[in-house]
Motif scaffolding. Structure first.
Motif, PDB file in Angstrom:
ATOM      1  N   LEU A 133      52.978  38.950  35.656  1.00  0.00           N
ATOM      2  CA  LEU A 133      53.538  40.126  34.988  1.00  0.00           C
ATOM      3  C   LEU A 133      54.932  39.798  34.464  1.00  0.00           C
ATOM      4  O   LEU A 133      55.739  39.183  35.171  1.00  0.00           O
ATOM      5  N   GLU A 134      55.174  40.202  33.227  1.00  0.00           N
ATOM      6  CA  GLU A 134      56.521  40.107  32.672  1.00  0.00           C
ATOM      7  C   GLU A 134      57.097  41.507  32.523  1.00  0.00           C
ATOM      8  O   GLU A 134      56.384  42.431  32.126  1.00  0.00           O
ATOM      9  N   LYS A 135      58.365  41.629  32.869  1.00  0.00           N
ATOM     10  CA  LYS A 135      59.095  42.872  32.568  1.00  0.00           C
ATOM     11  C   LYS A 135      60.144  42.510  31.534  1.00  0.00           C
ATOM     12  O   LYS A 135      60.985  41.635  31.790  1.00  0.00           O
ATOM     13  N   ASN A 136      60.079  43.144  30.385  1.00  0.00           N
ATOM     14  CA  ASN A 136      61.014  42.848  29.290  1.00  0.00           C
ATOM     15  C   ASN A 136      61.074  41.336  29.014  1.00  0.00           C
ATOM     16  O   ASN A 136      62.153  40.743  28.930  1.00  0.00           O
ATOM     17  N   ASP A 137      59.883  40.722  28.947  1.00  0.00           N
ATOM     18  CA  ASP A 137      59.706  39.304  28.589  1.00  0.00           C
ATOM     19  C   ASP A 137      60.199  38.311  29.646  1.00  0.00           C
ATOM     20  O   ASP A 137      60.286  37.118  29.381  1.00  0.00           O
ATOM     21  N   LYS A 138      60.491  38.793  30.837  1.00  0.00           N
ATOM     22  CA  LYS A 138      60.889  37.897  31.922  1.00  0.00           C
ATOM     23  C   LYS A 138      59.842  37.991  33.040  1.00  0.00           C
ATOM     24  O   LYS A 138      59.469  39.099  33.445  1.00  0.00           O
ATOM     25  N   THR A 139      59.351  36.850  33.522  1.00  0.00           N
ATOM     26  CA  THR A 139      58.305  36.877  34.558  1.00  0.00           C
ATOM     27  C   THR A 139      58.860  37.431  35.863  1.00  0.00           C
ATOM     28  O   THR A 139      59.884  36.951  36.359  1.00  0.00           O
ATOM     29  N   VAL A 140      58.171  38.461  36.396  1.00  0.00           N
ATOM     30  CA  VAL A 140      58.624  39.062  37.652  1.00  0.00           C
ATOM     31  C   VAL A 140      57.604  38.885  38.788  1.00  0.00           C
ATOM     32  O   VAL A 140      57.958  38.940  39.959  1.00  0.00           O
ATOM     33  N   GLN A 141      56.339  38.694  38.448  1.00  0.00           N
ATOM     34  CA  GLN A 141      55.329  38.476  39.487  1.00  0.00           C
ATOM     35  C   GLN A 141      54.358  37.400  39.023  1.00  0.00           C
ATOM     36  O   GLN A 141      53.964  37.376  37.850  1.00  0.00           O
ATOM     37  N   LYS A 142      53.966  36.544  39.981  1.00  0.00           N
ATOM     38  CA  LYS A 142      52.967  35.513  39.717  1.00  0.00           C
ATOM     39  C   LYS A 142      52.017  35.480  40.897  1.00  0.00           C
ATOM     40  O   LYS A 142      52.474  35.476  42.045  1.00  0.00           O
ATOM     41  N   GLY A 143      50.728  35.459  40.618  1.00  0.00           N
ATOM     42  CA  GLY A 143      49.776  35.404  41.720  1.00  0.00           C
ATOM     43  C   GLY A 143      48.604  34.523  41.371  1.00  0.00           C
ATOM     44  O   GLY A 143      48.427  34.097  40.222  1.00  0.00           O
ATOM     45  N   ASN A 144      47.790  34.258  42.376  1.00  0.00           N
ATOM     46  CA  ASN A 144      46.550  33.515  42.179  1.00  0.00           C
ATOM     47  C   ASN A 144      45.545  34.060  43.184  1.00  0.00           C
ATOM     48  O   ASN A 144      45.891  34.265  44.357  1.00  0.00           O
ATOM     49  N   SER A 145      44.329  34.301  42.714  1.00  0.00           N
ATOM     50  CA  SER A 145      43.327  34.894  43.611  1.00  0.00           C
ATOM     51  C   SER A 145      43.085  34.032  44.846  1.00  0.00           C
ATOM     52  O   SER A 145      42.640  34.539  45.876  1.00  0.00           O
ATOM     53  N   GLY A 146      43.411  32.746  44.767  1.00  0.00           N
ATOM     54  CA  GLY A 146      43.257  31.864  45.924  1.00  0.00           C
ATOM     55  C   GLY A 146      44.225  32.184  47.051  1.00  0.00           C
ATOM     56  O   GLY A 146      44.037  31.742  48.186  1.00  0.00           O
ATOM     57  N   MET A 147      45.275  32.987  46.730  1.00  0.00           N
ATOM     58  CA  MET A 147      46.255  33.339  47.763  1.00  0.00           C
ATOM     59  C   MET A 147      45.932  34.663  48.450  1.00  0.00           C
ATOM     60  O   MET A 147      46.667  35.111  49.329  1.00  0.00           O
ATOM     61  N   MET A 148      44.813  35.276  48.048  1.00  0.00           N
ATOM     62  CA  MET A 148      44.453  36.546  48.689  1.00  0.00           C
ATOM     63  C   MET A 148      44.088  36.316  50.158  1.00  0.00           C
ATOM     64  O   MET A 148      43.438  35.327  50.494  1.00  0.00           O
ATOM     65  N   ILE A 149      44.499  37.256  51.003  1.00  0.00           N
ATOM     66  CA  ILE A 149      44.088  37.189  52.405  1.00  0.00           C
ATOM     67  C   ILE A 149      42.579  37.437  52.491  1.00  0.00           C
ATOM     68  O   ILE A 149      41.856  36.731  53.195  1.00  0.00           O
ATOM     69  N   PHE A 150      42.096  38.433  51.759  1.00  0.00           N
ATOM     70  CA  PHE A 150      40.657  38.750  51.710  1.00  0.00           C
ATOM     71  C   PHE A 150      40.151  38.499  50.295  1.00  0.00           C
ATOM     72  O   PHE A 150      40.660  39.070  49.330  1.00  0.00           O
ATOM     73  N   SER A 151      39.141  37.657  50.168  1.00  0.00           N
ATOM     74  CA  SER A 151      38.602  37.272  48.859  1.00  0.00           C
ATOM     75  C   SER A 151      37.897  38.458  48.191  1.00  0.00           C
ATOM     76  O   SER A 151      37.584  39.469  48.846  1.00  0.00           O
ATOM     77  N   ILE A 152      37.629  38.309  46.899  1.00  0.00           N
ATOM     78  CA  ILE A 152      36.896  39.360  46.179  1.00  0.00           C
ATOM     79  C   ILE A 152      35.575  39.655  46.880  1.00  0.00           C
ATOM     80  O   ILE A 152      35.208  40.818  47.086  1.00  0.00           O
ATOM     81  N   ASP A 153      34.854  38.627  47.264  1.00  0.00           N
ATOM     82  CA  ASP A 153      33.551  38.838  47.925  1.00  0.00           C
ATOM     83  C   ASP A 153      33.692  39.607  49.232  1.00  0.00           C
ATOM     84  O   ASP A 153      32.895  40.494  49.547  1.00  0.00           O
ATOM     85  N   LYS A 154      34.730  39.257  49.987  1.00  0.00           N
ATOM     86  CA  LYS A 154      34.958  39.933  51.271  1.00  0.00           C
ATOM     87  C   LYS A 154      35.317  41.415  51.039  1.00  0.00           C
ATOM     88  O   LYS A 154      34.836  42.305  51.745  1.00  0.00           O
ATOM     89  N   ILE A 155      36.151  41.649  50.026  1.00  0.00           N
ATOM     90  CA  ILE A 155      36.583  43.018  49.724  1.00  0.00           C
ATOM     91  C   ILE A 155      35.382  43.895  49.353  1.00  0.00           C
ATOM     92  O   ILE A 155      35.231  45.015  49.853  1.00  0.00           O
ATOM     93  N   ILE A 156      34.532  43.375  48.468  1.00  0.00           N
ATOM     94  CA  ILE A 156      33.362  44.151  48.020  1.00  0.00           C
ATOM     95  C   ILE A 156      32.465  44.471  49.211  1.00  0.00           C
ATOM     96  O   ILE A 156      31.999  45.603  49.393  1.00  0.00           O
ATOM     97  N   SER A 157      32.249  43.476  50.041  1.00  0.00           N
ATOM     98  CA  SER A 157      31.399  43.675  51.217  1.00  0.00           C
ATOM     99  C   SER A 157      32.005  44.733  52.147  1.00  0.00           C
ATOM    100  O   SER A 157      31.324  45.664  52.594  1.00  0.00           O
ATOM    101  N   TYR A 158      33.297  44.599  52.390  1.00  0.00           N
ATOM    102  CA  TYR A 158      33.965  45.503  53.331  1.00  0.00           C
ATOM    103  C   TYR A 158      33.931  46.949  52.824  1.00  0.00           C
ATOM    104  O   TYR A 158      33.517  47.865  53.543  1.00  0.00           O
ATOM    105  N   ILE A 159      34.368  47.149  51.586  1.00  0.00           N
ATOM    106  CA  ILE A 159      34.427  48.515  51.037  1.00  0.00           C
ATOM    107  C   ILE A 159      33.044  49.153  51.064  1.00  0.00           C
ATOM    108  O   ILE A 159      32.885  50.325  51.438  1.00  0.00           O
ATOM    109  N   SER A 160      32.027  48.373  50.683  1.00  0.00           N
ATOM    110  CA  SER A 160      30.677  48.938  50.551  1.00  0.00           C
ATOM    111  C   SER A 160      30.069  49.339  51.895  1.00  0.00           C
ATOM    112  O   SER A 160      29.046  50.012  51.940  1.00  0.00           O
TER     113      SER A 160
END
Ligand code: MG
Length: 203
Positions: A133-160
């Motif tokens: 995410l950039e705020k006023n053209d300056k990067t303020v947040q950087k992420g990678n799905s590999g850094m999630m504590i719970f993966s997309i698959d785990k999240i979908i399973s859990y919520i459902s």
């Protein structure tokens, strides 16, 4: 449709808000009225003096599902976008202190702008997607799905296990470190890899 948001899914973000790391995914909901139609600005709400941005990968559900086993989660989504989980941090802090639910801090109108979507087949690995995410053209947040504590698959399973997922439901998968305040006249721009996905003006 409904919007389900995961909280505390990145270690450094949980630390920056002094939250303990969860044993299971923490989630809350936003209503459909939290979406912002493409091209419209975000109007700063008058009930808060400290609205924060939280950039997050967003998964779109493509099949009805309940009690989804983690190994089958991938069959229930095929598109990934990016969104901003706007949070009235001052109100959320009060709610947390008083042990109250977060809805008034999280689920207000326009609190969930979402980009267009990319088919997941365009990524080599859904557990290695960079976003920022950039705020006023300056990067303020950087992420990678590999850094999630719970993966997309785990999240979908859990919520459902609690809530039936339906076609078109959106899951916000949590924000990395670097959340911060917005002000009127700010411009927020969200990226997946190097692709500009969302641009939003604060009014
Ligand atoms: Mg969030």
């Amino acid at each position: 449709m409904k919007i389900i948001c995961i909280g505390r899914n990145y270690i450094e973000h949980a630390n920056e808000l002094n939250n303990p790391l969860p044993e299971n995914p923490v989630f809350f909901l936003k209503p459909e009225t939290a979406l912002i139609r493409a091209g419209l600005p975000f109007f700063y709400p008058d009930f808060s003096e400290n609205v924060h941005y939280e950039v997050e990968l967003v998964v779109r559900i493509k099949r009805l599902g309940k009690h989804i086993q983690e190994k089958y989660s991938h069959k229930y989504y095929d598109e990934i976008g990016v969104g901003i989980d706007f949070t009235a941090r001052d109100i959320q802090e009060k709610c947390k202190k008083n042990g109250l639910p977060w809805e008034i801090a999280k689920s207000f109108d326009s609190s969930a702008p979402v980009s267009g979507f990319i088919n997941k087949n365009e990524f080599d690995d859904v557990n290695d997607i960079s976003f920022s995410l950039e705020k006023n053209d300056k990067t303020v947040q950087k992420g990678n799905s590999g850094m999630m504590i719970f993966s997309i698959d785990k999240i979908i399973s859990y919520i459902s296990g609690f809530i039936t997922l339906k076609i078109g439901d959106l899951i916000f998968t949590g924000t990395p470190a670097g959340v911060g305040s917005i002000n009127k006249e700010d411009k927020l721009t969200a990226f997946i890899e190097n692709r500009k996905m969302l641009e939003l003006h604060v009014k």
